[in-house]
Write a protein that holds these residues in place. Sequence first.
Motif, short mmCIF file in Angstrom:
data_model
loop_
_atom_site.label_atom_id
_atom_site.label_comp_id
_atom_site.label_asym_id
_atom_site.label_seq_id
_atom_site.Cartn_x
_atom_site.Cartn_y
_atom_site.Cartn_z
N LEU A 70 -23.83 0.36 40.61
CA LEU A 70 -24.05 1.02 41.89
C LEU A 70 -23.25 0.33 42.99
O LEU A 70 -22.60 0.98 43.81
N ALA A 71 -23.27 -0.99 43.01
CA ALA A 71 -22.55 -1.73 44.04
C ALA A 71 -21.04 -1.46 43.95
O ALA A 71 -20.39 -1.23 44.98
N VAL A 72 -20.50 -1.46 42.76
CA VAL A 72 -19.07 -1.22 42.58
C VAL A 72 -18.71 0.22 42.97
O VAL A 72 -17.73 0.46 43.68
N ALA A 73 -19.49 1.18 42.51
CA ALA A 73 -19.21 2.58 42.85
C ALA A 73 -19.30 2.80 44.35
O ALA A 73 -18.49 3.53 44.93
N GLY A 74 -20.27 2.18 44.99
CA GLY A 74 -20.42 2.30 46.43
C GLY A 74 -19.24 1.71 47.18
O GLY A 74 -18.74 2.29 48.15
N ARG A 75 -18.77 0.55 46.74
CA ARG A 75 -17.61 -0.07 47.38
C ARG A 75 -16.36 0.77 47.16
O ARG A 75 -15.54 0.92 48.08
N ASP A 76 -16.19 1.30 45.95
CA ASP A 76 -15.04 2.17 45.68
C ASP A 76 -15.04 3.37 46.61
O ASP A 76 -14.01 3.73 47.17
N LEU A 77 -16.20 4.00 46.74
CA LEU A 77 -16.29 5.16 47.62
C LEU A 77 -16.02 4.76 49.06
O LEU A 77 -15.32 5.48 49.78
N ALA A 78 -16.53 3.63 49.50
CA ALA A 78 -16.30 3.19 50.88
C ALA A 78 -14.81 3.00 51.15
O ALA A 78 -14.35 3.30 52.26
N LEU A 79 -14.07 2.54 50.17
CA LEU A 79 -12.64 2.34 50.36
C LEU A 79 -11.91 3.65 50.61
O LEU A 79 -11.01 3.72 51.45
N VAL A 80 -12.29 4.70 49.89
CA VAL A 80 -11.57 5.97 50.05
C VAL A 80 -12.17 6.87 51.11
O VAL A 80 -11.47 7.66 51.72
N VAL A 81 -13.47 6.74 51.35
CA VAL A 81 -14.11 7.62 52.33
C VAL A 81 -13.74 7.22 53.76
O VAL A 81 -13.85 8.04 54.67
N GLY A 82 -13.26 6.02 53.94
CA GLY A 82 -12.85 5.58 55.26
C GLY A 82 -11.72 6.41 55.84
O GLY A 82 -11.55 6.46 57.06
N THR A 83 -10.99 7.10 54.98
CA THR A 83 -9.89 7.95 55.45
C THR A 83 -10.20 9.43 55.25
O THR A 83 -9.35 10.27 55.54
N ALA A 84 -11.40 9.75 54.77
CA ALA A 84 -11.80 11.14 54.53
C ALA A 84 -12.51 11.69 55.76
O ALA A 84 -12.84 10.95 56.68
N PRO A 85 -12.78 12.98 55.77
CA PRO A 85 -13.56 13.56 56.87
C PRO A 85 -14.91 12.86 57.00
O PRO A 85 -15.50 12.45 56.01
N SER A 86 -15.41 12.74 58.21
CA SER A 86 -16.63 11.98 58.46
C SER A 86 -17.83 12.53 57.72
O SER A 86 -18.77 11.80 57.42
N GLY A 87 -17.85 13.80 57.41
CA GLY A 87 -18.97 14.38 56.67
C GLY A 87 -19.17 13.73 55.32
O GLY A 87 -20.30 13.62 54.84
N GLU A 88 -18.10 13.30 54.69
CA GLU A 88 -18.20 12.64 53.38
C GLU A 88 -19.00 11.35 53.49
O GLU A 88 -19.83 11.06 52.64
N LEU A 89 -18.75 10.59 54.52
CA LEU A 89 -19.47 9.34 54.72
C LEU A 89 -20.95 9.60 54.96
O LEU A 89 -21.81 8.96 54.36
N ASP A 90 -21.24 10.54 55.83
CA ASP A 90 -22.63 10.87 56.13
C ASP A 90 -23.37 11.35 54.89
O ASP A 90 -24.53 10.97 54.66
N GLU A 91 -22.72 12.17 54.08
CA GLU A 91 -23.35 12.66 52.85
C GLU A 91 -23.63 11.52 51.88
O GLU A 91 -24.69 11.48 51.25
N ALA A 92 -22.69 10.60 51.75
CA ALA A 92 -22.87 9.47 50.84
C ALA A 92 -24.03 8.59 51.28
O ALA A 92 -24.86 8.18 50.45
N VAL A 93 -24.12 8.32 52.57
CA VAL A 93 -25.24 7.51 53.08
C VAL A 93 -26.56 8.23 52.82
O VAL A 93 -27.55 7.62 52.40
N ALA A 94 -26.59 9.54 53.02
CA ALA A 94 -27.81 10.32 52.78
C ALA A 94 -28.22 10.26 51.30
O ALA A 94 -29.41 10.17 50.99
N LEU A 95 -27.24 10.30 50.40
CA LEU A 95 -27.55 10.20 48.97
C LEU A 95 -28.20 8.86 48.63
O LEU A 95 -29.17 8.79 47.88
N VAL A 96 -27.64 7.79 49.20
CA VAL A 96 -28.19 6.46 48.93
C VAL A 96 -29.60 6.35 49.50
O VAL A 96 -30.52 5.83 48.83
N GLU A 97 -29.80 6.84 50.70
CA GLU A 97 -31.14 6.78 51.30
C GLU A 97 -32.14 7.61 50.52
O GLU A 97 -33.30 7.21 50.37
N ALA A 98 -31.72 8.75 49.99
CA ALA A 98 -32.62 9.58 49.19
C ALA A 98 -33.00 8.85 47.90
O ALA A 98 -34.16 8.90 47.46
#
Length: 103
Positions: A70-98
């Motif tokens: 989980l930690a590695v997958a989350g870091r990988d996503l954080a690396l690429v989502v930083g340049t993606a539309p902001s909705g991707e980041l919000d959705e990922a945070v919501a998934l983790v919180e859920a």
Amino acid sequence: MLDTTPLLTAVERLADRLRSTPESRLRHGAAAVGLTLARELALRAQLLEFPGREPRPLPDAGLFAVADQLAVAGRDLALVVGTAPSGELDEAVALVEAAQQQL
């Protein structure tokens, strides 16, 4: 570039929680929740980083590895989502919180 701190913080918090979860709770669903989330985050990272390429599934490395997966997958996503539309980041945070609520 987006600030991915909320995603990294949420993922690390959940990974730490999984690391301290007793084996019995891991076996009764907590590991499955963590693995499902890790697979989803890895899938999203791959789709953003390599559009058009078939994503590779994250393997099940066992109960005691799920927090690290989980930690590695989350870091990988954080690396690429930083340049993606902001909705991707919000959705990922919501998934983790859920997932956090399921534990």
